[in-house]
Every structure is written in structure tokens, then in C-alpha cells.
Design a protein around this motif. Structure first.
Motif, PDB file in Angstrom:
ATOM      1  N   LYS A   1      34.286  46.557  30.965  1.00  0.00           N
ATOM      2  CA  LYS A   1      33.641  45.512  30.151  1.00  0.00           C
ATOM      3  C   LYS A   1      32.219  45.243  30.632  1.00  0.00           C
ATOM      4  CE  LYS A   1      37.187  45.290  27.654  1.00  0.00           C
ATOM      5  NZ  LYS A   1      37.205  46.126  26.474  1.00  0.00           N
ATOM      6  N   ALA A   2      31.996  45.241  31.942  1.00  0.00           N
ATOM      7  CA  ALA A   2      30.648  45.008  32.468  1.00  0.00           C
ATOM      8  C   ALA A   2      29.699  46.116  32.025  1.00  0.00           C
ATOM      9  CB  ALA A   2      30.686  44.916  33.992  1.00  0.00           C
ATOM     10  N   VAL A   3      30.150  47.350  32.076  1.00  0.00           N
ATOM     11  CA  VAL A   3      29.311  48.479  31.650  1.00  0.00           C
ATOM     12  C   VAL A   3      29.053  48.407  30.144  1.00  0.00           C
ATOM     13  CG1 VAL A   3      29.242  50.999  31.397  1.00  0.00           C
ATOM     14  CG2 VAL A   3      29.954  49.975  33.571  1.00  0.00           C
ATOM     15  N   ALA A   4      30.071  48.064  29.355  1.00  0.00           N
ATOM     16  CA  ALA A   4      29.902  47.955  27.900  1.00  0.00           C
ATOM     17  C   ALA A   4      28.879  46.873  27.547  1.00  0.00           C
ATOM     18  CB  ALA A   4      31.240  47.671  27.227  1.00  0.00           C
ATOM     19  N   VAL A   5      28.913  45.752  28.237  1.00  0.00           N
ATOM     20  CA  VAL A   5      27.939  44.685  27.994  1.00  0.00           C
ATOM     21  C   VAL A   5      26.554  45.155  28.421  1.00  0.00           C
ATOM     22  CG1 VAL A   5      27.204  42.367  28.706  1.00  0.00           C
ATOM     23  CG2 VAL A   5      29.593  42.782  28.119  1.00  0.00           C
ATOM     24  N   ALA A   6      26.457  45.789  29.575  1.00  0.00           N
ATOM     25  CA  ALA A   6      25.158  46.256  30.067  1.00  0.00           C
ATOM     26  C   ALA A   6      24.531  47.283  29.129  1.00  0.00           C
ATOM     27  CB  ALA A   6      25.316  46.853  31.462  1.00  0.00           C
ATOM     28  N   ARG A   7      25.353  48.121  28.507  1.00  0.00           N
ATOM     29  CA  ARG A   7      24.850  49.128  27.574  1.00  0.00           C
ATOM     30  C   ARG A   7      24.585  48.569  26.182  1.00  0.00           C
ATOM     31  NH1 ARG A   7      29.118  53.915  29.081  1.00  0.00           N
ATOM     32  NH2 ARG A   7      28.017  54.668  30.924  1.00  0.00           N
TER      33      ARG A   7
END
Length: 118
Positions: free
Chosen positions: A38-44
């Protein structure tokens, strides 16, 4: 997926950990994997978090849109089976329904764009 880099330690309250654990369980992954995904999806920019009240407003708008489309389809069927004088009134009403659906679409799209810009 093996992740060689670490950011942490990340700490959660009991309530936060319970929410993360439940969400991870629903997704079928470990809590750490869930948080990382989820953190990577938000960052991207692939995932835009919405406050619960905005999610509810969007849900209501989408339900309203679906209901209006059903009303429009019903009016269309009635117009096809009606005498010509009634058909004109129904056609005007159907146009109003279609305009309302378009306004709802624009409103939802605007809300989503605003969320992406956060």
C-alpha cells in the motif's frame, strides 16, 4: 517478493495494528507485505487514500448515478410504447435524467482528480 531495503521501525497503536492485520488478512498477505504494497502504491500515485466520509459521499453519488440510469432506461421503454404526444414529454424528461447523470459523472471525476492532487 523479497524486499532488500528496510524503512523502519514502523510502529502502530493497538487499534492501527488491528486494522492493518484485518486488511492484510482480507488481502491474503502478511501485515508487513500489506503495508509495503500500500505504501508503494500510494507513493507511485496508483492509490489515493480517501477519508471515510469522502468515500461514503462517492459511494452515494455512484449509487445515485446507477439509479438515474435505471430511471432513464425505464423512461426510454415507456416512450417507445407511448402515443406520440406522451413521447415528447418523456423524451424531455429522459434528457433531464441524462443531463443529471452527466453532472454526477463530472462531480465524481472532479472529486477523484482532487484526491489525486493531494
Amino acid at each position: 517478493m523479497k524486499r532488500p531495503h528496510r524503512v523502519g521501525p514502523v510502529r502502530f497503536s493497538d487499534q492501527e495494528m488491528a486494522a492493518v492485520t484485518a486488511a492484510a488478512s482480507r488481502a491474503g498477505v502478511a501485515p508487513a507485505a500489506y503495508v509495503a504494497e500500500k505504501a508503494v502504491a500510494v507513493a507511485r500515485g496508483e492509490l489515493a487514500p480517501l477519508p471515510a466520509d469522502e468515500r461514503e459521499r462517492l459511494r452515494i453519488l455512484l449509487i445515485t448515478r446507477e439509479q438515474l440510469q435505471q430511471i432513464g432506461a425505464t423512461l426510454d421503454r415507456i416512450a417507445a410504447a407511448s402515443p406520440s404526444n406522451a413521447t415528447e414529454k418523456l423524451a424531455a424528461t429522459l434528457e433531464q435524467v441524462e443531463q443529471t447523470v452527466r453532472r454526477l459523472d463530472e462531480t465524481v471525476a472532479g472529486l477523484l482528480r482532487r484526491q489525486e492532487g493531494r
